[in-house]
Scaffold this motif. Structure first.
Motif, PDB file in Angstrom:
ATOM      1  N   LEU A   1      66.464  58.244  42.700  1.00 50.35           N
ATOM      2  CA  LEU A   1      66.466  58.402  41.243  1.00 50.35           C
ATOM      3  C   LEU A   1      66.543  59.866  40.834  1.00 50.35           C
ATOM      4  O   LEU A   1      67.262  60.218  39.903  1.00 50.35           O
ATOM      5  N   ARG A   2      65.829  60.720  41.531  1.00 57.92           N
ATOM      6  CA  ARG A   2      65.881  62.148  41.200  1.00 57.92           C
ATOM      7  C   ARG A   2      67.235  62.765  41.514  1.00 57.92           C
ATOM      8  O   ARG A   2      67.656  63.710  40.853  1.00 57.92           O
ATOM      9  N   SER A   3      67.940  62.222  42.495  1.00 60.17           N
ATOM     10  CA  SER A   3      69.267  62.750  42.796  1.00 60.17           C
ATOM     11  C   SER A   3      70.268  62.371  41.707  1.00 60.17           C
ATOM     12  O   SER A   3      71.249  63.074  41.500  1.00 60.17           O
ATOM     13  N   THR A   4      70.017  61.275  41.015  1.00 60.33           N
ATOM     14  CA  THR A   4      70.921  60.816  39.957  1.00 60.33           C
ATOM     15  C   THR A   4      70.467  61.270  38.575  1.00 60.33           C
ATOM     16  O   THR A   4      71.282  61.632  37.735  1.00 60.33           O
ATOM     17  N   TYR A   5      69.179  61.232  38.321  1.00 61.79           N
ATOM     18  CA  TYR A   5      68.607  61.582  37.013  1.00 61.79           C
ATOM     19  C   TYR A   5      67.683  62.790  37.179  1.00 61.79           C
ATOM     20  O   TYR A   5      66.477  62.701  36.975  1.00 61.79           O
ATOM     21  N   ALA A   6      68.263  63.905  37.546  1.00 57.57           N
ATOM     22  CA  ALA A   6      67.487  65.098  37.896  1.00 57.57           C
ATOM     23  C   ALA A   6      66.598  65.597  36.765  1.00 57.57           C
ATOM     24  O   ALA A   6      65.533  66.155  37.016  1.00 57.57           O
ATOM     25  N   ASP A   7      67.019  65.415  35.526  1.00 51.71           N
ATOM     26  CA  ASP A   7      66.252  65.944  34.393  1.00 51.71           C
ATOM     27  C   ASP A   7      65.278  64.930  33.801  1.00 51.71           C
ATOM     28  O   ASP A   7      64.649  65.213  32.784  1.00 51.71           O
ATOM     29  N   THR A   8      65.161  63.779  34.411  1.00 53.14           N
ATOM     30  CA  THR A   8      64.288  62.725  33.887  1.00 53.14           C
ATOM     31  C   THR A   8      63.081  62.567  34.797  1.00 53.14           C
ATOM     32  O   THR A   8      63.239  62.349  36.000  1.00 53.14           O
ATOM     33  N   PRO A   9      61.886  62.686  34.227  1.00 52.03           N
ATOM     34  CA  PRO A   9      60.694  62.474  35.059  1.00 52.03           C
ATOM     35  C   PRO A   9      60.649  61.043  35.583  1.00 52.03           C
ATOM     36  O   PRO A   9      61.032  60.106  34.881  1.00 52.03           O
ATOM     37  N   VAL A  10      60.189  60.902  36.805  1.00 49.20           N
ATOM     38  CA  VAL A  10      60.051  59.584  37.428  1.00 49.20           C
ATOM     39  C   VAL A  10      58.562  59.342  37.659  1.00 49.20           C
ATOM     40  O   VAL A  10      57.930  60.032  38.450  1.00 49.20           O
ATOM     41  N   LEU A  11      58.006  58.373  36.938  1.00 49.97           N
ATOM     42  CA  LEU A  11      56.608  58.008  37.088  1.00 49.97           C
ATOM     43  C   LEU A  11      56.491  57.006  38.230  1.00 49.97           C
ATOM     44  O   LEU A  11      57.409  56.213  38.452  1.00 49.97           O
ATOM     45  N   GLU A  12      55.369  57.033  38.924  1.00 48.62           N
ATOM     46  CA  GLU A  12      55.160  56.118  40.044  1.00 48.62           C
ATOM     47  C   GLU A  12      53.808  55.441  39.919  1.00 48.62           C
ATOM     48  O   GLU A  12      52.816  56.087  39.587  1.00 48.62           O
ATOM     49  N   PHE A  13      53.815  54.142  40.213  1.00 43.55           N
ATOM     50  CA  PHE A  13      52.585  53.352  40.178  1.00 43.55           C
ATOM     51  C   PHE A  13      52.550  52.474  41.412  1.00 43.55           C
ATOM     52  O   PHE A  13      53.541  51.839  41.758  1.00 43.55           O
ATOM     53  N   GLU A  14      51.385  52.414  42.073  1.00 39.50           N
ATOM     54  CA  GLU A  14      51.278  51.592  43.263  1.00 39.50           C
ATOM     55  C   GLU A  14      50.757  50.203  42.954  1.00 39.50           C
ATOM     56  O   GLU A  14      50.597  49.385  43.855  1.00 39.50           O
ATOM     57  N   SER A  15      50.537  49.913  41.673  1.00 34.67           N
ATOM     58  CA  SER A  15      50.148  48.557  41.289  1.00 34.67           C
ATOM     59  C   SER A  15      50.681  48.250  39.895  1.00 34.67           C
ATOM     60  O   SER A  15      50.876  49.155  39.069  1.00 34.67           O
ATOM     61  N   ALA A  16      50.893  46.970  39.649  1.00 35.42           N
ATOM     62  CA  ALA A  16      51.366  46.538  38.335  1.00 35.42           C
ATOM     63  C   ALA A  16      50.302  46.775  37.275  1.00 35.42           C
ATOM     64  O   ALA A  16      50.612  47.154  36.148  1.00 35.42           O
ATOM     65  N   SER A  17      49.041  46.590  37.634  1.00 37.61           N
ATOM     66  CA  SER A  17      47.972  46.793  36.650  1.00 37.61           C
ATOM     67  C   SER A  17      47.869  48.257  36.236  1.00 37.61           C
ATOM     68  O   SER A  17      47.654  48.560  35.058  1.00 37.61           O
ATOM     69  N   ALA A  18      48.048  49.183  37.176  1.00 35.76           N
ATOM     70  CA  ALA A  18      48.030  50.611  36.827  1.00 35.76           C
ATOM     71  C   ALA A  18      49.203  50.951  35.910  1.00 35.76           C
ATOM     72  O   ALA A  18      49.053  51.709  34.950  1.00 35.76           O
ATOM     73  N   ALA A  19      50.368  50.382  36.179  1.00 33.09           N
ATOM     74  CA  ALA A  19      51.539  50.621  35.333  1.00 33.09           C
ATOM     75  C   ALA A  19      51.319  50.051  33.936  1.00 33.09           C
ATOM     76  O   ALA A  19      51.633  50.700  32.935  1.00 33.09           O
ATOM     77  N   LEU A  20      50.770  48.851  33.870  1.00 31.59           N
ATOM     78  CA  LEU A  20      50.525  48.219  32.577  1.00 31.59           C
ATOM     79  C   LEU A  20      49.602  49.078  31.725  1.00 31.59           C
ATOM     80  O   LEU A  20      49.865  49.313  30.549  1.00 31.59           O
ATOM     81  N   GLU A  21      48.543  49.569  32.330  1.00 30.25           N
ATOM     82  CA  GLU A  21      47.589  50.404  31.602  1.00 30.25           C
ATOM     83  C   GLU A  21      48.229  51.723  31.151  1.00 30.25           C
ATOM     84  O   GLU A  21      48.101  52.129  30.008  1.00 30.25           O
ATOM     85  N   ALA A  22      48.936  52.378  32.052  1.00 29.12           N
ATOM     86  CA  ALA A  22      49.516  53.686  31.741  1.00 29.12           C
ATOM     87  C   ALA A  22      50.668  53.596  30.750  1.00 29.12           C
ATOM     88  O   ALA A  22      50.870  54.514  29.946  1.00 29.12           O
ATOM     89  N   LEU A  23      51.433  52.529  30.802  1.00 30.41           N
ATOM     90  CA  LEU A  23      52.628  52.410  29.965  1.00 30.41           C
ATOM     91  C   LEU A  23      52.428  51.497  28.759  1.00 30.41           C
ATOM     92  O   LEU A  23      53.376  51.227  28.034  1.00 30.41           O
ATOM     93  N   ARG A  24      51.217  51.050  28.511  1.00 22.53           N
ATOM     94  CA  ARG A  24      50.957  50.104  27.428  1.00 22.53           C
ATOM     95  C   ARG A  24      51.551  50.572  26.099  1.00 22.53           C
ATOM     96  O   ARG A  24      52.192  49.793  25.401  1.00 22.53           O
ATOM     97  N   GLY A  25      51.380  51.820  25.745  1.00 21.50           N
ATOM     98  CA  GLY A  25      51.947  52.334  24.491  1.00 21.50           C
ATOM     99  C   GLY A  25      53.461  52.220  24.456  1.00 21.50           C
ATOM    100  O   GLY A  25      54.047  51.877  23.432  1.00 21.50           O
ATOM    101  N   ASP A  26      54.099  52.480  25.590  1.00 25.17           N
ATOM    102  CA  ASP A  26      55.556  52.353  25.652  1.00 25.17           C
ATOM    103  C   ASP A  26      55.982  50.906  25.432  1.00 25.17           C
ATOM    104  O   ASP A  26      56.964  50.644  24.756  1.00 25.17           O
ATOM    105  N   PHE A  27      55.243  49.970  26.003  1.00 25.29           N
ATOM    106  CA  PHE A  27      55.586  48.563  25.844  1.00 25.29           C
ATOM    107  C   PHE A  27      55.399  48.135  24.388  1.00 25.29           C
ATOM    108  O   PHE A  27      56.188  47.378  23.849  1.00 25.29           O
ATOM    109  N   GLU A  28      54.338  48.628  23.746  1.00 22.33           N
ATOM    110  CA  GLU A  28      54.059  48.241  22.363  1.00 22.33           C
ATOM    111  C   GLU A  28      55.060  48.840  21.393  1.00 22.33           C
ATOM    112  O   GLU A  28      55.302  48.291  20.330  1.00 22.33           O
ATOM    113  N   GLU A  29      55.652  49.971  21.739  1.00 23.39           N
ATOM    114  CA  GLU A  29      56.578  50.659  20.848  1.00 23.39           C
ATOM    115  C   GLU A  29      58.034  50.409  21.189  1.00 23.39           C
ATOM    116  O   GLU A  29      58.910  51.098  20.678  1.00 23.39           O
ATOM    117  N   LEU A  30      58.323  49.440  22.034  1.00 20.77           N
ATOM    118  CA  LEU A  30      59.715  49.187  22.405  1.00 20.77           C
ATOM    119  C   LEU A  30      60.544  48.952  21.154  1.00 20.77           C
ATOM    120  O   LEU A  30      60.179  48.202  20.278  1.00 20.77           O
TER     121      LEU A  30
END
Length: 130
Positions: free
Chosen positions: A20-49
């Protein structure tokens, strides 16, 4: 645009991050090792889609402990086909049932077997509409 990799495998997250970084060099890539961690961290993004800063692109593993990728999609809730949420199921599962289940979510724009490669990402680019 925001990009997130949600996968319990360190190795698969590392490979996906490199591609992803080789293709989207200027875009930050977030990483989560669990779905629950992603849900918590990205909740605002999901609500504002629909009112955010562009697409939210998730590379989502299906089989993870505690919460699967499909359970995460269920918790996000329904999205329209025109939603800025774009999900690529990135999984080791070649099961027809998993492909069919993934196809039932309007936000799922791709399904690839691991690992993510530059070639597979290029093939997805049209479907992702980025």
């Amino acid at each position: 645009m925001k990009i997130a990799i949600i996968d319990d495998s360190d190795t698969d997250r590392y490979i996906a991050r490199r591609v992803l970084r080789s293709t989207y060099a200027d875009t930050p890539v977030l990483e989560f090792e669990s779905a629950s961690a992603a849900l918590e961290a990205l909740r605002g993004d999901f609500e504002e889609l629909g009112g955010g800063e562009g697409p939210l692109l998730l590379f989502l593993d299906i089989n993870m402990p505690r919460m699967t990728g499909f359970e995460l999609l269920d918790r996000i809730g329904p999205t329209s086909p025109s939603s800025p949420l774009r999900v690529v199921m990135m999984t080791s599962s070649s099961a027809r049932e998993d492909r069919q289940t993934a196809a039932g979510y309007p936000c799922v724009k791709g399904y690839i077997e691991k690992p993510l490669t530059v070639q597979r990402l290029a093939e997805l680019s049209t479907d992702l509409n980025l």
